[in-house]
Scaffold this motif. Structure first.
Motif, PDB file in Angstrom:
ATOM      1  N   UNK A 159       0.822  -1.198   0.000  1.00 33.39           N
ATOM      2  CA  UNK A 159       0.000   0.000   0.000  1.00 33.39           C
ATOM      3  C   UNK A 159       0.857   1.248   0.000  1.00 33.39           C
ATOM      4  N   UNK A 160       0.244   2.374  -0.325  1.00 33.01           N
ATOM      5  CA  UNK A 160       0.995   3.625  -0.390  1.00 33.01           C
ATOM      6  C   UNK A 160       0.075   4.797  -0.102  1.00 33.01           C
ATOM      7  N   UNK A 161       0.727   5.904   0.274  1.00 33.74           N
ATOM      8  CA  UNK A 161       0.007   7.160   0.512  1.00 33.74           C
ATOM      9  C   UNK A 161       0.954   8.271   0.080  1.00 33.74           C
ATOM     10  N   UNK A 162       0.654   8.901  -1.063  1.00 28.84           N
ATOM     11  CA  UNK A 162       1.551   9.918  -1.614  1.00 28.84           C
ATOM     12  C   UNK A 162       0.808  11.237  -1.790  1.00 28.84           C
ATOM     13  N   UNK A 163       1.609  12.300  -1.796  1.00 29.92           N
ATOM     14  CA  UNK A 163       1.073  13.646  -1.981  1.00 29.92           C
ATOM     15  C   UNK A 163       1.632  14.217  -3.285  1.00 29.92           C
ATOM     16  N   UNK A 164       0.752  14.878  -4.032  1.00 30.08           N
ATOM     17  CA  UNK A 164       1.148  15.631  -5.220  1.00 30.08           C
ATOM     18  C   UNK A 164       1.018  17.107  -4.908  1.00 30.08           C
ATOM     19  N   UNK A 165       2.012  17.901  -5.321  1.00 25.91           N
ATOM     20  CA  UNK A 165       1.981  19.348  -5.085  1.00 25.91           C
ATOM     21  C   UNK A 165       2.324  20.060  -6.377  1.00 25.91           C
ATOM     22  N   UNK A 166       1.542  21.062  -6.716  1.00 28.64           N
ATOM     23  CA  UNK A 166       1.828  21.868  -7.897  1.00 28.64           C
ATOM     24  C   UNK A 166       1.062  23.171  -7.858  1.00 28.64           C
ATOM     25  N   UNK A 167       1.468  24.104  -8.720  1.00 27.14           N
ATOM     26  CA  UNK A 167       0.799  25.399  -8.819  1.00 27.14           C
ATOM     27  C   UNK A 167       0.025  25.492 -10.129  1.00 27.14           C
ATOM     28  N   UNK A 168      -1.122  26.131 -10.051  1.00 28.84           N
ATOM     29  CA  UNK A 168      -1.887  26.465 -11.237  1.00 28.84           C
ATOM     30  C   UNK A 168      -2.345  27.922 -11.095  1.00 28.84           C
ATOM     31  N   UNK A 169      -1.949  28.737 -12.054  1.00 28.91           N
ATOM     32  CA  UNK A 169      -2.284  30.158 -12.067  1.00 28.91           C
ATOM     33  C   UNK A 169      -1.886  30.844 -10.749  1.00 28.91           C
TER      34      UNK A 169
END
Length: 957
Positions: free
Chosen positions: A766-776
């Motif tokens: 199993x896994x638990x990941x975070x995605x981070x990014x900017x939009x506008x």
């Protein structure tokens, strides 16, 4: 008349009858069906009991080796090599000395047999074929940096033939140094079924003696590369620069020397294993067949012959670096209205809109050359000499070419190629253990980067993790490898690293060699069939003459024994039952020119070159009459995306932070930037990664990995930091804690699509990941949770993955289906109820309709392997991180994720259904299932992917 005369007359009469009886059973060509009561022939029961003595490979009699050396004219070959007289005489003398010739004969034989192209080499290449046969020389993009219609003057003499002799001489010279210093393992281990183990130490006298030779070899490679390379020399110049650095640095030259010593040792062990195996298998079959005959078990022999003559299946397994599915599909269709290629053209028109306003970016060093693409989109392009092989397989096997082939994340060769070639997953029991083109092993305190001499370690690293190659799985049948790694158990092999090193300078070097071998084997199939028929007919004659056995046993028995020996000697010299064929070139050159440039997609480009060689390979199986029983499977390890702007996160983030915040970071870069030459690491004394704050590495412009460390204790140093650790991270120099995730995301906000980091510890379960990014200008965080094969995705308003939009690139994508699947997988599931989450197959259905095929599944598995980097940065489309060239992969754009996956051949025409979406790792298990009749189950005995419905009969006969 006396009794003596009566008995004499009776004897003569019976002898005459016996002679006439024998004459009526001469060997004739016939179908073996119905002879006696043959056993049910399957792959398993004609291999499992025969080949039992592979562990005794070191016990080949010296007399047999000497006889073989004369038979294949090794003394004559050695005299043709550019060796100094003293060395030549010493090598020739050793051919007769038992201590040396046991290994020397196989080594020299392998150089002669596998790496000496014919003197007419230049007339056998794709370039020569195009110049001789292609009438439309005015097609836009036909001439480019890698091809000119007028051949260079150097083609008057075969550079490939001359070059191979010089390389062979240098390898023999280095081999001789190892013998002279008595450092080489002169007595091979008795068990060669285990893969080669790399050298653990090299004595200083050996290094001192070998260094001058390695220096000379590098200088020669540089000189030949410059003479033989394409006129643009974009790729060769970078390698030349890297070799130049090695030549000026004694420590790097020592590292290169050790690796070359290791390479020669590996070649020597591998060549001996292949050499010995041919004699061991011959003896095994002969012994088995003789025992069956003498025991009266004729059915076993008849079953064996029935299988080989009528039922034996063949598989050709092709892995192509950088083969993109939708691109190839539309080039084959030849229609200017193609959706994918028109979107590609619009992407090129909008490059200025992608340029960041704040972050400093530069253009690639080489522009995209799009003359052929523009010509293609101006009118339908229906040239019969353009991609004729691919047109044929699309027309005949449409259902078994996946509508959507998928590469795993990161979309990088070193990760995906072992997946394609073996069917293993990255992590878990039997996995590859290779998560990226680079990684830090925190338990060993060792950093790896595989564009360079670390590539020699891949076989050992994957074996440590328990990965099983197709050659290992099929060790008891006939097999052949052309240019792939993970080939230890193959019966014949052409080294992939040697082919890559030589093939860039001398185009089609390996392809010509492999095809020559296959052509010889195809012709041998006829002789094998004759010997099989002779043995079968002799067995029938023997059984039908039972009443006369007193008189005819001896001649018929001898005839059978002779037929067994004759068949044993040649039966493995036909076409391999399993062939693995790797072609690196579409990717290799697309990096330097871009994936849609003339050098790649024009009639004189790499895709049409690929088409030519695949057609030639298939032709050998057809000419041998095996087309009805041969299944072909192929996968690209990834696609490629164009780069319009590039920047260096090391400068944009870390250097700027040091300057603006007054902080100090200890940073170690373990990779080359894309477009630079290989990196050399010391195999015996690698640099420690301890006392480093951050280890960074870039991959093919599309992925930038960062490993962060805690120095509180050795135990914590070995652990991968989580998101919360990185928001409160303190470097070695001390100072206030830093939120590194915020700094990375904010400072790269205009070029970063998203970064991925562990939210909680993750593994195969199993896994638990975070995605981070900017939009506008606004930051968004998203989360992916996985329990076994069920996945939950918490999307943000930023829509970081973009799976809310139907694909721009594929006409088969359906907006209504996307809405339906989004409801099922994203609206209805509850985060605390795993049974409501969609499984991986359902997520694959959803992302099939988007520009991110299989994105959720791949990101949910990105941290299954602990050696995956702490933070993975993926740039936006059109951007490249740490690259100089216009072609990228390893990222998450549709271009990169889209890998060609498919099957063809007569067996594939009976496929029961259309293959819709398939990960490239499914090709290997599908071919294995076809060959053996054994069912493949994902998760068992090292299989990481399911078999696909590529034929009408995937079950055991």
């Amino acid at each position: 008349m006396t009794k003596k005369w009566v008995f004499f007359s009776l004897f003569v009469g019976l002898a005459a009858l016996s002679f006439l009886h024998l004459q009526s059973y001469r060997p004739v060509a016939r179908d073996p069906q119905g002879i006696g009561t043959p056993l049910k022939a399957t792959f398993k029961n004609v291999t499992s009991d025969i080949y039992q003595t592979a562990a005794t490979l070191a016990n080949i009699p010296g007399a047999l080796i000497k006889e073989f050396a004369i038979e294949v004219a090794l003394p004559v070959y050695i005299r043709t090599l550019p060796l100094e007289a003293e060395l030549r005489d010493r090598v020739l003398k050793r051919l007769d000395e038992d201590r040396y010739m046991r290994q020397l004969v196989p080594f020299v034989w392998s150089l002669k047999e596998h790496y000496t192209p014919p003197e007419e080499f230049d007339k056998l290449t794709f370039d020569h074929y195009m110049r001789e046969t292609y009438p439309n020389r005015q097609v836009p993009g036909g001439e480019h940096d890698y091809f000119k219609w007028s051949p260079p003057a150097k083609e008057e003499k075969s550079g490939g033939f001359k070059f191979s002799k010089e390389i062979a001489a240098k390898l023999i010279e280095l081999y001789d140094i190892l013998f002279v210093r008595d450092d080489f393992d002169l007595h091979l281990a008795s068990n060669l079924t285990e893969p080669y183990k790399r050298v653990q130490s090299v004595e200083e006298p050996v290094i001192a003696a070998a260094k001058p030779l390695v220096r000379e070899l590098l200088q020669q490679l540089l000189g030949e590369g410059k003479q033989e390379s394409a006129e643009g020399e974009k790729s060769s110049s970078e390698i030349a620069d890297a070799f130049g650095v090695i030549l000026k640095n004694e420590k790097k030259l020592e590292a290169m020397t050790i690796s070359l010593v290791d390479f020669v040792r590996m070649m020597a062990h591998k060549s001996y294993r292949m050499f010995a195996l041919r004699f061991v298998r011959q003896a095994d079959f002969e012994k088995w067949a003789m025992e069956k005959f003498k025991a009266g078990d004729y059915a076993a022999l008849e079953s064996y012959l029935d299988y080989h003559m009528n039922q034996k299946r063949f598989a050709v397994h092709v892995a192509v670096d950088g083969l993109q599915g939708e691109l190839l599909r539309e080039l084959v269709q030849g229609q200017r209205s193609s959706q994918f290629l028109n979107v590609v053209a619009r992407d090129f028109e909008q490059t200025d809109q992608l340029k960041p306003k704040r972050e400093k970016v530069d253009p690639p060093q080489h522009p995209h050359t799009l003359s052929f693409l523009q010509h293609f989109l101006s009118a339908d392009y229906q040239d019969p000499l353009y991609l004729p092989f691919f047109k044929g397989i699309y027309a005949g096997n449409g259902r078994t070419i996946a509508e959507m082939g998928v590469s795993t994340t990161p979309t990088i060769s070193v990760r995906n190629l072992p997946i394609v070639k073996t069917g293993a997953q990255v992590a878990g029991s039997g996995g590859t253990g290779i998560p990226n083109f680079h990684f830090v092993d925190r338990k060993k305190d060792r950093a790896y980067y595989f564009f360079g001499n670390d590539a020699l370690l891949l076989d050992e690293l994957t074996a440590e993790k328990g990965m099983r190659s197709m050659f290992e799985r099929l060790a008891k049948t006939t097999s052949m490898n052309c240019f792939a790694q993970y080939d230890w158990f193959s019966q014949a092999s052409y080294d992939g690293l040697l082919n890559l090193g030589v093939g860039e300078a001398i185009r089609d070097f390996g392809e010509v060699l492999c095809l020559r071998d296959l052509s010889t084997r195809a012709k041998m199939e006829k002789d094998i069939r004759v010997k099989q028929t002779e043995l079968l007919a002799a067995l029938e004659a023997y059984q039908k003459a039972k009443g006369y056995e007193v008189w005819i046993y001896y001649p018929v028995a001898k005839q059978i024994e002779s037929a067994i020996k004759a068949l044993a000697k040649i039966q493995d010299q036909g076409l391999p039952q399993y062939l693995l064929y790797y072609l690196p070139w579409p990717d290799h050159f697309a990096h330097f020119v871009g994936p849609f440039s003339d050098e790649i997609i024009a009639p004189t480009g790499e895709l049409n070159r690929l088409d030519y060689w695949l057609g030639r390979v298939q032709q050998q199986y057809q000419q041998a009459g095996l087309q009805d029983r041969t299944l072909y499977g192929m996968a690209g390890d990834h696609g490629l995306a164009p780069i319009f702007h590039q920047l260096n996160p090391e400068v944009e983030v870390l250097a700027r932070m040091e300057e603006e915040m007054g902080r100090t970071f200890v940073v170690e870069k373990i990779s080359s930037d894309e477009g630079e030459g290989p990196k050399i690491n010391h195999a015996i004394e690698p640099e420690s990664m301890k006392r480093k704050d951050i280890v960074i590495a870039s991959t093919a412009g599309g992925n930038f990995m960062m490993d962060f460390f805690s120095h509180a204790s050795d135990e914590e140093w070995q652990q991968q930091p989580l998101y919360r650790d990185l928001t409160y991270w303190v470097p070695l120099a001390g100072g206030p804690p830093i939120d590194m995730i915020q700094e990375l995301a904010k400072r790269l906000s205009e070029t970063l699509e998203y970064l991925v980091v562990r939210e909680e510890p993750s593994d195969v379960s199993g896994s638990f990941v975070r995605l981070v990014g900017h939009r506008k200008g606004r930051r968004y965080d998203e989360f992916i949770m996985r329990k076994a094969d069920h996945i939950y995705y918490k999307e943000s308003q930023g829509r970081l993955l973009g799976i809310d939009r139907v694909s721009r690139y594929r006409s088969s994508a359906n907006a209504l289906e996307l809405v339906r699947w989004r409801k099922k997988c994203m609206t209805e599931p509850k985060p605390d109820q795993v049974n409501t989450w969609c499984d991986e197959s359902e997520w694959r259905e959803l992302t099939y309709h988007t520009d991110r095929p299989d994105a959720l599944v791949q990101l949910a598995h990105i941290y299954d392997e602990s050696r995956s980097g702490t933070v993975n940065l993926f740039p936006l489309p059109g951007m490249g991180y740490n690259t100089k060239v216009p072609g990228r992969h390893a990222g998450e754009h549709f271009y990169e994720k889209d890998a060609w996956v498919g099957f063809w051949g007569e067996p594939a025409k009976a496929a029961p259904e259309q293959i819709k979406s398939a990960v490239n790792g499914s090709v290997a298990p599908t071919l294995y299932q076809w060959l053996t009749g054994e069912s493949v189950r994902k998760g068992e005995v090292g299989w990481g992917f399911p078999a696909l419905p590529a034929t009408g009969d995937l079950n055991s006969k």
